[in-house]
Motif scaffolding. Structure first.
Motif, PDB file in Angstrom:
ATOM      1  N   GLY A   1      53.242  45.653  15.505  1.00 19.45           N
ATOM      2  CA  GLY A   1      53.109  44.280  15.034  1.00 19.45           C
ATOM      3  C   GLY A   1      51.673  43.808  14.935  1.00 19.45           C
ATOM      4  N   VAL A   2      51.529  42.494  14.958  1.00 19.90           N
ATOM      5  CA  VAL A   2      50.216  41.864  14.844  1.00 19.90           C
ATOM      6  C   VAL A   2      49.856  41.208  16.172  1.00 19.90           C
ATOM      7  N   VAL A   3      48.588  40.928  16.347  1.00 22.75           N
ATOM      8  CA  VAL A   3      48.083  40.338  17.588  1.00 22.75           C
ATOM      9  C   VAL A   3      48.429  38.853  17.608  1.00 22.75           C
ATOM     10  N   PRO A   4      49.225  38.402  18.584  1.00 27.14           N
ATOM     11  CA  PRO A   4      49.576  36.981  18.627  1.00 27.14           C
ATOM     12  C   PRO A   4      48.417  36.158  19.179  1.00 27.14           C
ATOM     13  N   PRO A   5      48.200  34.969  18.665  1.00 31.00           N
ATOM     14  CA  PRO A   5      47.163  34.109  19.241  1.00 31.00           C
ATOM     15  C   PRO A   5      47.578  33.636  20.628  1.00 31.00           C
ATOM     16  N   PRO A   6      46.632  33.241  21.470  1.00 30.93           N
ATOM     17  CA  PRO A   6      46.996  32.764  22.810  1.00 30.93           C
ATOM     18  C   PRO A   6      47.830  31.507  22.730  1.00 30.93           C
ATOM     19  N   PRO A   7      48.949  31.454  23.439  1.00 32.50           N
ATOM     20  CA  PRO A   7      49.823  30.269  23.383  1.00 32.50           C
ATOM     21  C   PRO A   7      49.148  29.027  23.947  1.00 32.50           C
TER      22      PRO A   7
ATOM     23  N   GLN B   1      44.425  47.698  14.081  1.00 35.19           N
ATOM     24  CA  GLN B   1      43.087  47.523  13.521  1.00 35.19           C
ATOM     25  C   GLN B   1      42.086  46.974  14.534  1.00 35.19           C
ATOM     26  N   ALA B   2      42.575  46.590  15.706  1.00 31.76           N
ATOM     27  CA  ALA B   2      41.707  45.941  16.686  1.00 31.76           C
ATOM     28  C   ALA B   2      40.871  46.978  17.438  1.00 31.76           C
ATOM     29  N   PRO B   3      39.676  46.607  17.860  1.00 31.59           N
ATOM     30  CA  PRO B   3      38.888  47.513  18.703  1.00 31.59           C
ATOM     31  C   PRO B   3      39.647  47.845  19.980  1.00 31.59           C
ATOM     32  N   PHE B   4      39.481  49.058  20.436  1.00 32.69           N
ATOM     33  CA  PHE B   4      40.202  49.548  21.598  1.00 32.69           C
ATOM     34  C   PHE B   4      39.977  48.658  22.822  1.00 32.69           C
ATOM     35  N   LEU B   5      38.725  48.385  23.153  1.00 34.88           N
ATOM     36  CA  LEU B   5      38.426  47.580  24.340  1.00 34.88           C
ATOM     37  C   LEU B   5      39.020  46.184  24.221  1.00 34.88           C
ATOM     38  N   TRP B   6      38.866  45.565  23.063  1.00 33.51           N
ATOM     39  CA  TRP B   6      39.395  44.219  22.859  1.00 33.51           C
ATOM     40  C   TRP B   6      40.923  44.221  22.988  1.00 33.51           C
ATOM     41  N   ALA B   7      41.565  45.162  22.317  1.00 37.30           N
ATOM     42  CA  ALA B   7      43.028  45.200  22.311  1.00 37.30           C
ATOM     43  C   ALA B   7      43.589  45.502  23.699  1.00 37.30           C
TER      44      ALA B   7
ATOM     45  N   ALA C   1      37.089  39.599  32.864  1.00 35.49           N
ATOM     46  CA  ALA C   1      38.317  39.974  32.158  1.00 35.49           C
ATOM     47  C   ALA C   1      38.185  39.772  30.658  1.00 35.49           C
ATOM     48  N   ALA C   2      36.969  39.610  30.179  1.00 34.09           N
ATOM     49  CA  ALA C   2      36.750  39.417  28.745  1.00 34.09           C
ATOM     50  C   ALA C   2      36.852  40.748  28.005  1.00 34.09           C
ATOM     51  N   PRO C   3      37.191  40.710  26.720  1.00 36.00           N
ATOM     52  CA  PRO C   3      37.342  41.942  25.932  1.00 36.00           C
ATOM     53  C   PRO C   3      36.044  42.358  25.254  1.00 36.00           C
ATOM     54  N   LEU C   4      34.909  41.984  25.828  1.00 32.04           N
ATOM     55  CA  LEU C   4      33.620  42.140  25.175  1.00 32.04           C
ATOM     56  C   LEU C   4      32.647  42.914  26.049  1.00 32.04           C
ATOM     57  N   SER C   5      31.551  43.329  25.453  1.00 30.78           N
ATOM     58  CA  SER C   5      30.481  44.005  26.169  1.00 30.78           C
ATOM     59  C   SER C   5      29.741  43.023  27.065  1.00 30.78           C
TER      60      SER C   5
ATOM     61  N   LEU D   1      38.945  30.103  26.294  1.00 27.00           N
ATOM     62  CA  LEU D   1      38.115  31.290  26.468  1.00 27.00           C
ATOM     63  C   LEU D   1      38.503  32.369  25.477  1.00 27.00           C
ATOM     64  N   TRP D   2      39.798  32.609  25.331  1.00 25.52           N
ATOM     65  CA  TRP D   2      40.243  33.676  24.432  1.00 25.52           C
ATOM     66  C   TRP D   2      39.976  33.332  22.967  1.00 25.52           C
ATOM     67  N   LEU D   3      40.048  32.068  22.628  1.00 25.80           N
ATOM     68  CA  LEU D   3      39.677  31.681  21.271  1.00 25.80           C
ATOM     69  C   LEU D   3      38.185  31.927  21.032  1.00 25.80           C
ATOM     70  N   ASP D   4      37.392  31.728  22.080  1.00 24.20           N
ATOM     71  CA  ASP D   4      35.960  31.999  21.971  1.00 24.20           C
ATOM     72  C   ASP D   4      35.682  33.493  21.918  1.00 24.20           C
ATOM     73  N   TRP D   5      36.478  34.275  22.653  1.00 21.83           N
ATOM     74  CA  TRP D   5      36.281  35.732  22.693  1.00 21.83           C
ATOM     75  C   TRP D   5      36.858  36.426  21.468  1.00 21.83           C
ATOM     76  N   ASP D   6      37.634  35.734  20.683  1.00 17.83           N
ATOM     77  CA  ASP D   6      38.203  36.349  19.479  1.00 17.83           C
ATOM     78  C   ASP D   6      37.088  36.715  18.504  1.00 17.83           C
ATOM     79  N   ARG D   7      37.293  37.833  17.840  1.00 15.33           N
ATOM     80  CA  ARG D   7      36.349  38.254  16.801  1.00 15.33           C
ATOM     81  C   ARG D   7      37.098  38.485  15.491  1.00 15.33           C
ATOM     82  N   GLY D   8      38.079  37.597  15.259  1.00 16.04           N
ATOM     83  CA  GLY D   8      38.863  37.691  14.042  1.00 16.04           C
ATOM     84  C   GLY D   8      40.067  38.609  14.140  1.00 16.04           C
ATOM     85  N   HIS D   9      40.546  38.899  15.372  1.00 14.38           N
ATOM     86  CA  HIS D   9      41.642  39.862  15.539  1.00 14.38           C
ATOM     87  C   HIS D   9      43.011  39.206  15.644  1.00 14.38           C
ATOM     88  N   PHE D  10      43.090  37.923  16.013  1.00 15.48           N
ATOM     89  CA  PHE D  10      44.392  37.275  16.089  1.00 15.48           C
ATOM     90  C   PHE D  10      45.042  37.245  14.704  1.00 15.48           C
TER      91      PHE D  10
END
Length: 374
Positions: free
Chosen positions: A56-62, A85-91, A275-279, A70-79
Motif C-alpha cells: 500500500g501507500v504510506v498513511p499520514p499521521p492521524p 518508494q520510501a527511503p529505507f531508514l525513513w520507512a 526516533a526521527a527518520p532522518l540523519s 513532528l512527523w509532518l515536519d520530518w516528512d520529505r514528501g513520502h506520505f
C-alpha cells in the motif's frame, strides 16, 4: 558533501531493505501477536499496517498522534506515496511509530518488546558471560560494548541467535587512538547514544563505569529512545532494568553506577529526534549542543546509518568527511547489520563473504574529529 550517493529504498525485490520489510517485519508481527493478549482491534490494526507496508501507500499521521506535528515536519514528501518508494531508514522508522499506535502503546504504556528484553536479562548464561567484569580494562570494556551490538533482537528475528563470543578481525579499528584521546584529555564528559537494551546496554554501562572509575570521564550521559523502538532499542525503563541486573553480576560496577546516578555524574536523557527518520545531520540545535562537549560515542547499526546517511556509499569513502558536520569528537562502535559502511581500505573487504555488510559477523570502531594522531 558535494555529491552524496543515493539513499537505500525498500522497493528492490531481494535487496536487504526489501528483506527487512518482507521477512523481518512479518516475523516480528507474528511474535508480537503470539506474545501479547491483544484484542481484535489491535490485531486488526497490526495486520493492516503490515499489509499496507507490503502493498500500500504510506498513511499520514492521524490527528490523535501527539507527535503529529513532528512527523509532518520530518516528512520529505513520502506520505500518500507507495511504501516501496520510501527511503529505507525513513520507512523503517515510520513503521515502528505506526506499530506503537496499532497496539495502543500511548494509551497502555506497555512496551510491546518488553517480554523479549526481559527474557534476555533473565538468561541464566549472563552471569558466566560477564564473569570478566571483575578484571575490566579499557580494551575488555570497549570490546564488550562493541560486540554487545551483535545481540540485537530485531536482527535475530531472521538471522538467528547472535554469536557474541567469536569475532573476525575488525574492519576498522581506531580503539588505540580513542584510548589515547581519552587519556590525554581526561577528565571528559562522555555521551553515549545507546542502541540496544539487554546484553549490549549492560556492556555499555560497564564501559561507562570504567571511564568514570579510571577518571577518563567525570560525567557520563546516556541518550536513549523516547519510546520503544526497533524491537530492542533502549528506553529509560531499560536503563533502570539493566542497572538493577548489573548489580547482581560479579563485581561492584552496578553499585558504583547507582551511586554515580545519585551524585549526578551518570544521567539519562532522551530527545524526540532520537526516533526521527532522518540523519543526525538534520538534528535540531538543542540536540547538537548535547554533542558539542567532550566525546560522543554512537552505538550500533541504526545510529551509524543516521550518522553518515543511509546511502549506498563506496566503502572506501571518508568516514571523517561524512560526519564532519558534528561539533565535537565522536566514536562509532558498530556491528555491521545493514549495507552502509565507510572508511575502509580496499584490501579490508576484498575477500569477505558476499553479504559481509549485513551478516552481523563484522564490526568496526571508527573515530572522527579527534586531534591528529601522535
Amino acid at each position: 558533501m558535494s555529491s552524496e550517493p543515493p539513499v537505500f529504498t525498500i522497493g528492490a525485490e531481494g535487496s536487504f531493505p526489501w528483506q527487512v520489510f518482507h521477512e523481518r517485519h512479518p516475523e516480528l508481527v507474528r511474535r508480537l501477536l503470539d506474545t501479547h493478549p491483544y484484542g481484535p482491534a489491535q490485531r486488526s490494526a497490526v495486520t493492516e499496517l503490515l499489509e499496507s507496508t507490503l502493498n500500500g501507500v504510506v498513511p499520514p499521521p492521524p490527528e490523535h498522534w501527539a507527535d503529529r506535528p513532528l512527523w509532518l515536519d520530518w516528512d520529505r514528501g513520502h506520505f500518500a506515496t507507495p511504501w516501496s518508494q520510501a527511503p529505507f531508514l525513513w520507512a523503517e522508522s515510520y513503521f515502528y511509530r505506526c506499530l506503537l499506535d496499532a497496539v495502543g502503546y500511548f494509551t497502555t504504556g506497555v512496551d510491546l518488546f518488553g517480554p523479549f528484553k526481559t527474557a534476555e536479562l533473565q538468561d541464566p548464561a549472563l552471569d558466566n558471560d560477564f564473569a570478566w567484569i571483575t578484571e575490566t580494562t579499557f580494551d575488555t570494556a570497549l570490546t564488550a560494548a562493541l560486540y554487545g551490538n551483535k545481540a540485537d533482537l530485531g536482527f535475530q528475528l531472521i538471522a538467528g541467535r547472535a554469536d557474541t563470543t567469536t569475532h573476525p578481525p575488525l574492519l576498522a579499528d581506531d580503539s588505540a587512538h580513542l584510548h589515547r584521546f581519552l587519556l590525554d584529555h581526561a577528565p571528559l564528559r562522555v555521551t553515549f547514544v545507546v542502541d540496544n537494551a539487554g546484553r549490549e546496554l549492560l556492556s555499555d554501562l560497564i564501559l561507562a563505569g570504567h571511564l568514570l572509575d579510571t577518571g577518563m570521564a567525570n560525567e557520563v550521559v546516556l541518550h536513549v529512545k523516547p519510546y520503544p523502538y526497533f524491537t530492542s532499542d533502549a528506553t529509560f525503563t531499560d536503563v533502570g532494568d539493566c542497572l538493577r541486573r548489573l548489580r547482581k553480576l560479579p563485581g561492584a560496577t552496578g553499585d558504583r553506577l547507582h551511586h554515580a546516578a545519585a551524585e549526578g555524574t551518570l544521567s539519562i536523557r532522551t530527545h524526540p529526534f532520537h526516533a526521527a527518520p532522518l540523519s543526525f545531520a538534520d538534528m535540531p540545535a538543542d540536540l547538537a549542543a548535547e554533542f558539542a562537549t567532550g566525546l560522543t560515542i554512537f552505538k550500533g547499526d541504526l545510529n551509524y546509518r543516521r550518522l553518515v546517511g543511509d546511502r549506498d556509499w563506496d566503502p572506501t569513502a571518508s568516514f571523517q568527511d561524512a560526519v564532519a558536520y558534528l561539533p565535537a569528537p565522536i566514536a562509532a562502535l558498530r556491528t555491521l547489520k545493514s549495507e552502509v559502511v565507510l572508511g575502509l581500505t580496499p584490501t579490508t573487504f576484498q575477500d569477505l563473504e558476499p553479504n559481509w555488510r549485513t551478516s552481523g559477523h563484522h564490526a568496526l570502531i571508527q573515530t572522527a574529529n579527534l586531534p591528529t594522531r601522535r
